[in-house]
Scaffold this motif. Structure first.
Motif, PDB file in Angstrom:
ATOM      1  N   LEU A 180       0.618  -1.279   0.127  1.00 55.12           N
ATOM      2  CA  LEU A 180       0.576  -0.109  -0.489  1.00 55.12           C
ATOM      3  C   LEU A 180       1.088   1.346   0.109  1.00 55.12           C
ATOM      4  CD1 LEU A 180      -2.912  -1.141   2.282  1.00 55.12           C
ATOM      5  CD2 LEU A 180      -3.033  -1.131  -0.078  1.00 55.12           C
ATOM      6  N   ALA A 181       1.243   1.832   0.510  1.00 50.84           N
ATOM      7  CA  ALA A 181       2.781   2.862   0.970  1.00 50.84           C
ATOM      8  C   ALA A 181       3.535   3.010  -0.102  1.00 50.84           C
ATOM      9  CB  ALA A 181       3.141   2.794   2.556  1.00 50.84           C
ATOM     10  N   MET A 182       4.242   1.746   0.178  1.00 55.99           N
ATOM     11  CA  MET A 182       5.666   1.579  -0.973  1.00 55.99           C
ATOM     12  C   MET A 182       6.061   2.667  -2.221  1.00 55.99           C
ATOM     13  SD  MET A 182       8.049   0.146  -3.301  1.00 55.99           S
ATOM     14  CE  MET A 182       9.246  -0.169  -4.608  1.00 55.99           C
ATOM     15  N   PRO A 183       5.001   2.528  -3.066  1.00 52.76           N
ATOM     16  CA  PRO A 183       4.814   3.760  -4.362  1.00 52.76           C
ATOM     17  C   PRO A 183       4.431   4.381  -4.313  1.00 52.76           C
ATOM     18  CG  PRO A 183       3.100   1.444  -4.763  1.00 52.76           C
ATOM     19  CD  PRO A 183       3.323   1.468  -2.984  1.00 52.76           C
ATOM     20  N   VAL A 184       3.912   5.508  -2.711  1.00 53.90           N
ATOM     21  CA  VAL A 184       4.371   6.476  -2.631  1.00 53.90           C
ATOM     22  C   VAL A 184       5.189   6.952  -1.071  1.00 53.90           C
ATOM     23  CG1 VAL A 184       1.217   6.760  -2.936  1.00 53.90           C
ATOM     24  CG2 VAL A 184       2.271   6.399  -0.840  1.00 53.90           C
ATOM     25  N   MET A 185       5.732   6.069  -0.898  1.00 56.81           N
ATOM     26  CA  MET A 185       7.009   6.653   0.355  1.00 56.81           C
ATOM     27  C   MET A 185       8.434   6.234  -0.685  1.00 56.81           C
ATOM     28  SD  MET A 185       4.970   7.258   2.335  1.00 56.81           S
ATOM     29  CE  MET A 185       6.463   6.835   3.693  1.00 56.81           C
ATOM     30  N   PRO A 186       9.294   7.509  -0.230  1.00 58.53           N
ATOM     31  CA  PRO A 186      10.910   7.657  -0.990  1.00 58.53           C
ATOM     32  C   PRO A 186      11.000   6.539  -0.245  1.00 58.53           C
ATOM     33  CG  PRO A 186       9.986   9.408   0.592  1.00 58.53           C
ATOM     34  CD  PRO A 186       9.009   8.510   1.248  1.00 58.53           C
ATOM     35  N   ILE A 187      12.093   5.884  -1.866  1.00 55.85           N
ATOM     36  CA  ILE A 187      12.289   4.508  -2.242  1.00 55.85           C
ATOM     37  C   ILE A 187      13.766   4.567  -1.132  1.00 55.85           C
ATOM     38  CG2 ILE A 187      14.148   5.386  -3.779  1.00 55.85           C
ATOM     39  CD1 ILE A 187      12.754   2.098  -3.732  1.00 55.85           C
ATOM     40  N   GLN A 188      14.719   5.827  -0.877  1.00 53.01           N
ATOM     41  CA  GLN A 188      15.052   5.475   0.389  1.00 53.01           C
ATOM     42  C   GLN A 188      14.996   4.631   2.071  1.00 53.01           C
ATOM     43  OE1 GLN A 188      14.927   7.929  -1.517  1.00 53.01           O
ATOM     44  NE2 GLN A 188      17.022   8.447  -2.354  1.00 53.01           N
ATOM     45  N   LEU A 189      13.536   5.021   1.906  1.00 52.27           N
ATOM     46  CA  LEU A 189      12.746   4.508   3.023  1.00 52.27           C
ATOM     47  C   LEU A 189      12.650   3.096   3.009  1.00 52.27           C
ATOM     48  CD1 LEU A 189      11.402   5.486   5.940  1.00 52.27           C
ATOM     49  CD2 LEU A 189       9.454   5.747   5.127  1.00 52.27           C
ATOM     50  N   SER A 190      11.673   2.679   1.881  1.00 50.48           N
ATOM     51  CA  SER A 190      11.876   1.535   1.399  1.00 50.48           C
ATOM     52  C   SER A 190      12.941   0.137   2.061  1.00 50.48           C
ATOM     53  CB  SER A 190      11.089   1.211   0.031  1.00 50.48           C
ATOM     54  OG  SER A 190       9.631   1.949   0.082  1.00 50.48           O
ATOM     55  N   THR A 191      14.262   1.011   1.543  1.00 49.24           N
ATOM     56  CA  THR A 191      15.375   0.523   0.833  1.00 49.24           C
ATOM     57  C   THR A 191      15.606   0.448   2.903  1.00 49.24           C
ATOM     58  OG1 THR A 191      15.814   1.466  -0.820  1.00 49.24           O
ATOM     59  CG2 THR A 191      17.259   0.176   0.592  1.00 49.24           C
ATOM     60  N   LEU A 192      15.508   1.035   3.500  1.00 51.32           N
ATOM     61  CA  LEU A 192      15.727   1.173   5.118  1.00 51.32           C
ATOM     62  C   LEU A 192      15.085  -0.098   5.672  1.00 51.32           C
ATOM     63  CD1 LEU A 192      17.803   1.581   7.525  1.00 51.32           C
ATOM     64  CD2 LEU A 192      15.497   3.264   7.573  1.00 51.32           C
ATOM     65  N   ILE A 193      14.323  -0.122   5.425  1.00 44.19           N
ATOM     66  CA  ILE A 193      12.992  -0.524   6.155  1.00 44.19           C
ATOM     67  C   ILE A 193      13.466  -2.762   6.045  1.00 44.19           C
ATOM     68  CG2 ILE A 193      10.824  -1.234   6.516  1.00 44.19           C
ATOM     69  CD1 ILE A 193       9.059   0.956   6.644  1.00 44.19           C
ATOM     70  N   SER A 194      13.325  -2.429   4.485  1.00 40.75           N
ATOM     71  CA  SER A 194      13.570  -3.873   3.926  1.00 40.75           C
ATOM     72  C   SER A 194      15.221  -4.438   4.348  1.00 40.75           C
ATOM     73  CB  SER A 194      13.739  -4.092   2.365  1.00 40.75           C
ATOM     74  OG  SER A 194      12.880  -3.169   1.930  1.00 40.75           O
ATOM     75  N   THR A 195      15.660  -4.113   4.395  1.00 42.35           N
ATOM     76  CA  THR A 195      17.114  -3.734   5.441  1.00 42.35           C
ATOM     77  C   THR A 195      17.005  -3.928   6.541  1.00 42.35           C
ATOM     78  OG1 THR A 195      18.355  -2.468   3.690  1.00 42.35           O
ATOM     79  CG2 THR A 195      19.366  -3.023   5.875  1.00 42.35           C
TER      80      THR A 195
END
Length: 203
Positions: free
Chosen positions: A132-147
């Motif tokens: 739901l949120a990944m497409p609209v959130m900064p990719i850097q934040l998604s990368t941090l959470i995924s890490t």
């Protein structure tokens, strides 16, 4: 009279000048944009949302198994779908390990508090974020959470190997986490390496 005619001629000249110097309309104006980053994120989401959806389903089922094991009567028999005796797989045993609640295991939250949730609940939140949120959130934040999610997978996978426990559901989520992390890093590197060529749009 000549004076009145001359005055009217001057007024007409002024009106004509004003008409010819009217600012041009904005029709046909050109807007320069750059959509390379957005297109890269959309492509990443298109390739990974099935993994995230499968992760939500697995995590939700893990929550169900944990709840069932904790609240079922002693005389009731319950066998989870991920408990396969023929190959020695048992997810229900793994879920009851102290590492099954990582927030309290690492002392991040007090044990027994409302925030002391199973790892499966964290999985539901994480995969729902990707859906739901990944497409609209900064990719850097998604990368941090995924890490962070992948780091927890490495820790839990190591524990499974040490304890020689086979949890098919657990390993499935670890594979999903690695796929989502790969996608996040690939999106970051692609957005940086792409030549930022402006896109011209006619309005």
């Amino acid at each position: 009279p000549r004076g009145a005619a001359s005055y009217q001629h001057q007024c007409c000249s002024l009106l004509c000048c004003c008409h010819h110097h009217t600012p041009p309309s904005h029709q046909g104006s050109i807007i320069v944009t750059n959509d390379s980053t957005n297109s890269t994120i959309n492509m990443s989401y298109k390739n990974t949302w099935p993994f995230a959806a499968f992760g939500v389903a697995l995590s939700a089922y893990a929550l169900y198994v944990e709840h069932k094991m904790a609240h079922k009567p002693e005389e009731e028999e319950f066998t989870a779908l991920c408990d396969i005796e023929q190959i020695g797989a048992s997810c229900s045993n793994v879920f009851q390990l102290p590492e099954g609640r990582m927030l309290s295991y690492f002392g991040i939250v007090p044990e027994g508090s409302i925030l002391d949730v199973p790892n499966a609940a964290l999985g539901v939140v994480y995969y729902t974020y990707w859906l739901l949120a990944m497409p609209v959130m900064p990719i850097q934040l998604s990368t941090l959470i995924s890490t962070l999610a992948m780091s927890s997978s490495v820790f839990l996978a190591t524990k499974l190997l040490i304890l020689k426990e086979l949890c098919i559901l657990c390993w499935s989520t670890h594979i999903i986490n690695s796929r989502l992390l790969y996608s996040a890093y690939k999106t970051v590197t692609s957005s940086k390496s792409k030549t930022k060529e402006p896109h011209i749009k006619q309005v």
